[in-house]
Motif scaffolding. Structure first.
Motif, mmCIF file in Angstrom:
data_model
loop_
_atom_site.group_PDB
_atom_site.id
_atom_site.type_symbol
_atom_site.label_atom_id
_atom_site.label_comp_id
_atom_site.label_asym_id
_atom_site.label_seq_id
_atom_site.Cartn_x
_atom_site.Cartn_y
_atom_site.Cartn_z
ATOM 1 N N PHE A 77 -10.730 -19.880 9.381
ATOM 2 C CA PHE A 77 -11.046 -19.211 10.654
ATOM 3 C C PHE A 77 -10.069 -18.058 10.856
ATOM 4 C CE2 PHE A 77 -12.595 -23.566 10.932
ATOM 5 C CZ PHE A 77 -13.928 -23.359 11.326
ATOM 6 N N SER A 78 -8.891 -18.349 11.498
ATOM 7 C CA SER A 78 -7.899 -17.281 11.654
ATOM 8 C C SER A 78 -6.573 -17.883 12.095
ATOM 9 C CB SER A 78 -8.365 -16.272 12.716
ATOM 10 O OG SER A 78 -8.305 -16.873 14.000
ATOM 11 N N PRO A 79 -5.463 -17.197 11.843
ATOM 12 C CA PRO A 79 -4.172 -17.689 12.319
ATOM 13 C C PRO A 79 -4.152 -17.790 13.852
ATOM 14 C CG PRO A 79 -3.862 -15.961 10.697
ATOM 15 C CD PRO A 79 -5.335 -15.977 11.023
ATOM 16 N N GLU A 80 -4.861 -16.884 14.489
ATOM 17 C CA GLU A 80 -4.894 -16.913 15.957
ATOM 18 C C GLU A 80 -5.532 -18.211 16.442
ATOM 19 O OE1 GLU A 80 -5.933 -14.365 14.125
ATOM 20 O OE2 GLU A 80 -4.302 -12.964 14.551
ATOM 21 N N LEU A 81 -6.627 -18.599 15.784
ATOM 22 C CA LEU A 81 -7.313 -19.824 16.202
ATOM 23 C C LEU A 81 -6.413 -21.037 15.973
ATOM 24 C CD1 LEU A 81 -9.855 -21.094 17.361
ATOM 25 C CD2 LEU A 81 -10.771 -21.263 15.048
ATOM 26 N N ALA A 82 -5.699 -21.011 14.866
ATOM 27 C CA ALA A 82 -4.764 -22.104 14.593
ATOM 28 C C ALA A 82 -3.746 -22.208 15.725
ATOM 29 C CB ALA A 82 -4.060 -21.873 13.259
ATOM 30 N N ASP A 83 -3.204 -21.065 16.105
ATOM 31 C CA ASP A 83 -2.209 -21.040 17.177
ATOM 32 C C ASP A 83 -2.825 -21.546 18.480
ATOM 33 O OD1 ASP A 83 0.473 -20.165 18.193
ATOM 34 O OD2 ASP A 83 -0.843 -18.931 19.473
ATOM 35 N N THR A 84 -4.058 -21.163 18.717
ATOM 36 C CA THR A 84 -4.726 -21.558 19.959
ATOM 37 C C THR A 84 -4.892 -23.075 20.037
ATOM 38 O OG1 THR A 84 -5.965 -19.483 19.883
ATOM 39 C CG2 THR A 84 -6.795 -21.202 21.373
ATOM 40 N N ILE A 85 -5.378 -23.652 18.965
ATOM 41 C CA ILE A 85 -5.616 -25.106 19.059
ATOM 42 C C ILE A 85 -4.306 -25.870 19.119
ATOM 43 C CG2 ILE A 85 -7.922 -25.042 17.980
ATOM 44 C CD1 ILE A 85 -6.600 -26.277 15.460
ATOM 45 N N VAL A 86 -3.277 -25.383 18.422
ATOM 46 C CA VAL A 86 -1.972 -26.058 18.485
ATOM 47 C C VAL A 86 -1.456 -26.007 19.921
ATOM 48 C CG1 VAL A 86 0.449 -25.848 17.824
ATOM 49 C CG2 VAL A 86 -1.333 -25.724 16.076
ATOM 50 N N GLU A 87 -1.550 -24.825 20.543
ATOM 51 C CA GLU A 87 -1.037 -24.676 21.906
ATOM 52 C C GLU A 87 -1.879 -25.464 22.900
ATOM 53 O OE1 GLU A 87 1.847 -23.091 22.965
ATOM 54 O OE2 GLU A 87 2.125 -23.295 20.785
ATOM 55 N N GLY A 88 -3.204 -25.491 22.630
ATOM 56 C CA GLY A 88 -4.098 -26.118 23.587
ATOM 57 C C GLY A 88 -4.162 -27.637 23.483
ATOM 58 N N ALA A 89 -3.708 -28.179 22.372
ATOM 59 C CA ALA A 89 -3.891 -29.620 22.144
ATOM 60 C C ALA A 89 -2.840 -30.469 22.852
ATOM 61 C CB ALA A 89 -3.867 -29.906 20.643
ATOM 62 N N ASP A 90 -1.781 -29.818 23.310
ATOM 63 C CA ASP A 90 -0.707 -30.530 24.030
ATOM 64 C C ASP A 90 -0.160 -31.673 23.166
ATOM 65 O OD1 ASP A 90 1.059 -31.365 25.939
ATOM 66 O OD2 ASP A 90 -0.432 -32.629 26.984
ATOM 67 N N LEU A 91 0.433 -31.244 22.067
ATOM 68 C CA LEU A 91 0.864 -32.215 21.051
ATOM 69 C C LEU A 91 2.296 -32.677 21.291
ATOM 70 C CD1 LEU A 91 -0.442 -30.040 18.109
ATOM 71 C CD2 LEU A 91 -1.560 -32.117 18.947
ATOM 72 N N PRO A 92 2.590 -33.994 21.169
ATOM 73 C CA PRO A 92 3.975 -34.464 21.314
ATOM 74 C C PRO A 92 4.905 -33.796 20.305
ATOM 75 C CG PRO A 92 2.453 -36.311 21.296
ATOM 76 C CD PRO A 92 1.641 -35.080 20.962
ATOM 77 N N SER A 93 4.412 -33.464 19.134
ATOM 78 C CA SER A 93 5.268 -32.837 18.124
ATOM 79 C C SER A 93 5.391 -31.342 18.348
ATOM 80 C CB SER A 93 4.675 -33.081 16.723
ATOM 81 O OG SER A 93 3.472 -32.334 16.593
ATOM 82 N N GLY A 94 4.581 -30.800 19.250
ATOM 83 C CA GLY A 94 4.594 -29.366 19.470
ATOM 84 C C GLY A 94 3.952 -28.611 18.329
ATOM 85 N N GLY A 95 3.371 -29.351 17.351
ATOM 86 C CA GLY A 95 2.689 -28.686 16.230
ATOM 87 C C GLY A 95 3.633 -28.211 15.138
ATOM 88 N N ALA A 96 4.911 -28.645 15.257
ATOM 89 C CA ALA A 96 5.871 -28.248 14.213
ATOM 90 C C ALA A 96 5.833 -29.310 13.104
ATOM 91 C CB ALA A 96 7.275 -28.126 14.812
ATOM 92 N N TYR A 97 4.836 -29.161 12.196
ATOM 93 C CA TYR A 97 4.635 -30.189 11.163
ATOM 94 C C TYR A 97 5.355 -29.842 9.856
ATOM 95 C CZ TYR A 97 0.828 -31.590 14.256
ATOM 96 O OH TYR A 97 0.107 -31.974 15.347
ATOM 97 N N THR A 98 5.890 -30.854 9.267
ATOM 98 C CA THR A 98 6.414 -30.706 7.894
ATOM 99 C C THR A 98 5.713 -31.748 7.016
ATOM 100 O OG1 THR A 98 8.334 -31.142 6.483
ATOM 101 C CG2 THR A 98 8.426 -32.047 8.684
ATOM 102 N N SER A 99 5.439 -31.358 5.821
ATOM 103 C CA SER A 99 4.625 -32.242 4.965
ATOM 104 C C SER A 99 5.330 -33.570 4.684
ATOM 105 C CB SER A 99 4.292 -31.542 3.638
ATOM 106 O OG SER A 99 5.473 -31.337 2.898
#
Lengths: 184, 571
Positions: A17-39
């Motif tokens: 899709f796009s990096p923007e969309l990725a950023d949008t869903i991460v911000e919009g999902a209200d994640l406990p990790s804040g979306g800072a994932y490491t493999s």
């Protein structure tokens, strides 16, 4: 759920899709990790459900379809990241039969705390593989995507029939895979 | 929302992800470190466990070694205890046999022969058991020396005819002429061949037994191949499979029908392996068996013991006139060890020539020789004033004893030559029958009495001592011509007596023959060979052998004046 699933998911969103969309869903999902994932990390699987749900809202594609697509994408990434699991494997059936007794065993060596789904294989019927997925998490569509990704990887022509075994929860399903031939 | 803000957020997420990854990496590192430490600890514990176990195993091994040592000591002392009375049984039965000719009841003779035979058999068994236990304990030593193979073969062949005669077997020797010499343990090679031959003789009736030998030249040095074949009862493959196991004969009925302990082949096999070779068998029931012994011409085992040096010609010179090489070889060896110089003549004319040139102390003479036979030689010797006094012993397969004596022969022996008998004869020419003193030292009164009777029959006077102290006391007063010495005695033992004698200048040259029932170690054998003239195992020698050696020793230099003083001192 292992961090690699999250990092790969976000990379797929960025590329498909796009990096923007990725950023949008991460911000919009209200994640406990804040979306800072490491493999190498481990995260709550519900974050994945939230991310898929957000992506579905943004794209209008159903969560199940998104998961299947992710499964297809993920399988090719497996091949790139872990080629050792493909040594001596020539067909999708061979690979799928090895998930439970070989690949998951290796995963547990590195991550003893990992909660892995089970894949039960029945090969009593020639040319057919009956694969039963069971998990505490509702990722049957992801499993279906991975199975289809596997068949595509080995360039085979096979039919996959899905039978839900969890009343629509997505925690159990039976896949009946029937070989039709090999794609040239 | 600007792209910059998006990128900043993304950067922030990446940064946090990186830090999380670093934290996880650190945790994993710590876990690995801890796991390593635990492993190390476990390893140390395991090493401690291994140390403990090793100590336990070592203790068990030491215990086993001690037990084995105790077993060896027991066997050695038991064999000593058994051999001493056996020696008396054999010795007395021989005395009685010799005297039974004069007895009123000559019908006792077969009984006496049975007693002697049973005694010798029992002694053989004791020696076999001892040999085997020594082999098993790794204590069997090798004495490597130069061996004249043809001589050895002749020697063995000369020993076995009585064995062969027992079951009416024909015996044949096939020796390749170029057998040459070998460096090996002569006693063991001889025992290997005798074991196989006695075995063949035992299991063959009215048949044929062949001993053959040849030298094989191979890539890794020469080999000697001895073959003993018989036309006896043979063996099945099952019987062959357990052939070399100790105490295992073909089956229990074999022991009943044929006798023996079943130790002979086990010992034979061990000896072959010790000498760097092997023994193989081919057999068919009812047809016969063939044993093939292969031994390297040079025994590859290190740590050999040098054989004691031969005294060259101190006992006198013997001229051997014979056209058979085997006789020359046999006499050269047997007389050589006893200190005689042996001069060889292959025919009658050469013999006469050498007799004039060498002036030997004695001559052994074969009768049947091509061209110039023994009778002619004997006539010429006796016709020559200068040679007339040289004693001649006729050595032949057949011939007329009376004619020999009539022509002036001093003694008469039949072939194959019994070296002991010849030595006895030679000793008689030398030592004469004068009043010659011999000191017998033994704590066993029966043995002393037996030796006294054997020796006094030869005209020697005998003094007795029951222990070392008594022996030295007699030596302090007199000088015997020879000492017959036992080793195991209470108080001062034979070793100490011998050691003392060799330290004292006045006793140093008194010849000593050791007669012992002790099982000797290699060190003891070496020491005794350096300090005594001869060592006999009780029961394992014949009287003529003992007498022959003492004759030799006396012949080497004693005078009657000494003898008289000795007799006075001893009484």
């Amino acid at each position: 759920m292992k961090g690699i699933v999250f990092t790969e998911f976000l990379e797929m969103v960025e590329s498909k899709f796009s990096p923007e969309l990725a950023d949008t869903i991460v911000e919009g999902a209200d994640l406990p990790s804040g979306g800072a994932y490491t493999s190498v990390g481990t995260y709550d699987h519900r974050e994945m459900i939230k991310l898929v749900s957000c992506l579905s809202q943004e794209t209008g594609i159903s969560p199940a379809d998104l998961m299947r697509t992710f499964g297809l994408y993920m399988f090719e990434r497996f091949y790139v990241l872990f080629p050792q699991y493909f040594d001596g494997i020539d067909t999708s059936f061979q690979f799928l039969e090895r998930i439970e007794n070989y690949i998951h065993v290796e995963v547990r060596k590195l991550y003893p705390e990992a909660e892995l789904p089970s894949f039960e294989c029945d090969t009593s019927q020639p040319g057919c593989l009956r694969l039963t997925y069971r998990s505490t998490r509702p990722f049957a569509p992801l499993a279906e995507g991975l199975i289809r990704g596997c068949i595509a990887h080995f360039r085979e022509d096979a039919e996959v029939e899905v039978e839900d075994r969890s009343n629509g929860q997505g925690t159990a399903a039976r896949f009946l895979i029937t070989q039709r031939g090999t794609l040239s | 929302m600007s792209t910059i803000e998006q990128l900043e957020r993304r950067l922030e997420r990446e940064r946090r992800a990186r830090k999380a990854a670093e934290r996880i990496a650190e945790e994993k590192t710590r876990e690995i470190f801890d796991a390593n430490a635990r492993l190390q600890q476990l390893n140390n514990h395991l090493e401690e466990l291994v140390r403990q176990r090793t100590a336990e195993v070592a203790a068990a091994r030491d215990e086993a070694v001690r037990a084995s040592q105790a077993k060896s000591d027991f066997l050695a002392s038991m064999s000593h205890e058994l051999r001493t009375p056996l020696n008396a049984i054999i010795g007395y039965s021989e005395i009685l046999l010799e005297e039974s000719g004069d007895l009123v009841r000559p019908e006792l003779r077969p009984d006496l022969e049975k007693i002697r035979g049973a005694g010798k058999h029992l002694l053989g068994l004791i020696n076999d058991i001892l040999d085997l236990s020594k082999i098993e304990a790794g204590k069997m030593d090798l004495f490597l020396e130069e061996i004249d193979v043809a001589g050895l073969l002749a020697d063995v062949s000369a020993t076995v005819p009585p064995l062969m005669a027992k079951n009416g077997n024909l015996f044949e020797v096939r020796g390749n002429p170029d057998l040459g010499t070998a460096r090996s343990d002569q006693t063991k090679v001889r025992q290997i061949l005798l074991n196989l031959l006695s075995n063949a003789a035992k299991f063959t009736k009215q048949g044929r037994i062949i001993l053959s030998a040849k030298r094989l030249t191979g890539g890794r040095g020469d080999y000697l191949e001895f073959e003993v074949s018989d036309t006896g009862i043979g063996m099945t493959p099952e019987q062959m499979a357990k052939l070399y196991s100790a105490f295992s004969q073909a089956d229990a009925s074999t022991t009943r029908n044929y006798g023996g302990t079943g130790l002979g082949l086990a010992i034979t096999k061990h000896f072959c392996l010790m000498l760097g070779g092997d023994v193989k068998v081919q057999s068919e029931p009812g047809v016969g068996s063939t044993f093939v012994v292969t031994l390297p011409a040079v025994c590859p085992i290190a740590g050999e013991t040098p054989s004691p040096e031969r005294a060259e010609g101190t006992a006198g010179t013997v001229l051997v006139i014979d056209d058979e090489r085997t006789t020359h070889d046999l006499l050269e060896r047997e007389l050589g060890v006893r200190g005689y110089r042996v001069v060889h003549a292959g025919g009658g004319r050469e013999g006469l020539h050498l007799a004039r040139e060498v002036r030997p102390d004695a001559i052994t003479l074969d009768i049947i020789m091509p061209e110039f036979d023994g009778w002619a030689v004997l006539r010429e010797l006796k016709a020559d004033a200068e040679l007339r006094s040289i004693p001649v012993v006729l050595v032949t397969i057949l011939g007329d004893r009376e004619m020999g004596y009539a022509l002036g022969a001093a003694d008469y022996l039949t072939k194959p030559v019994d070296p002991d008998a010849l030595l006895g004869a030679l000793g008689r020419f030398h030592a004469g029958n004068g009043d010659v003193p011999v000191l017998v030292v033994d704590d066993d009164p029966m043995t002393r009495e037996m030796l006294r009777r054997i020796l006094s029959k030869r005209g020697w006077s005998v003094a007795e001592a029951a222990d070392g102290t008594a022996a030295l006391s007699i030596l302090g007063r007199t000088r015997p011509a020879a000492v017959v010495l036992d080793l195991m005695m209470p108080g001062m033992d034979g070793f100490e007596v011998l050691d003392t004698m060799r330290r004292e200048a006045k006793w140093r040259d008194i010849p000593v023959v050791v007669v012992t029932a002790k099982d000797l170690s290699a060190e003891e054998v070496t020491w005794l060979n350096q300090h005594a003239e001869r060592v006999f195992q009780k029961g394992a020698y014949t009287r003529s052998e003992l007498v022959g050696v003492i004759h030799d020793m006396i012949a080497r230099g004693t005078g009657t004046s000494v003898s008289r003083r000795f007799m006075e001192g001893a009484r």
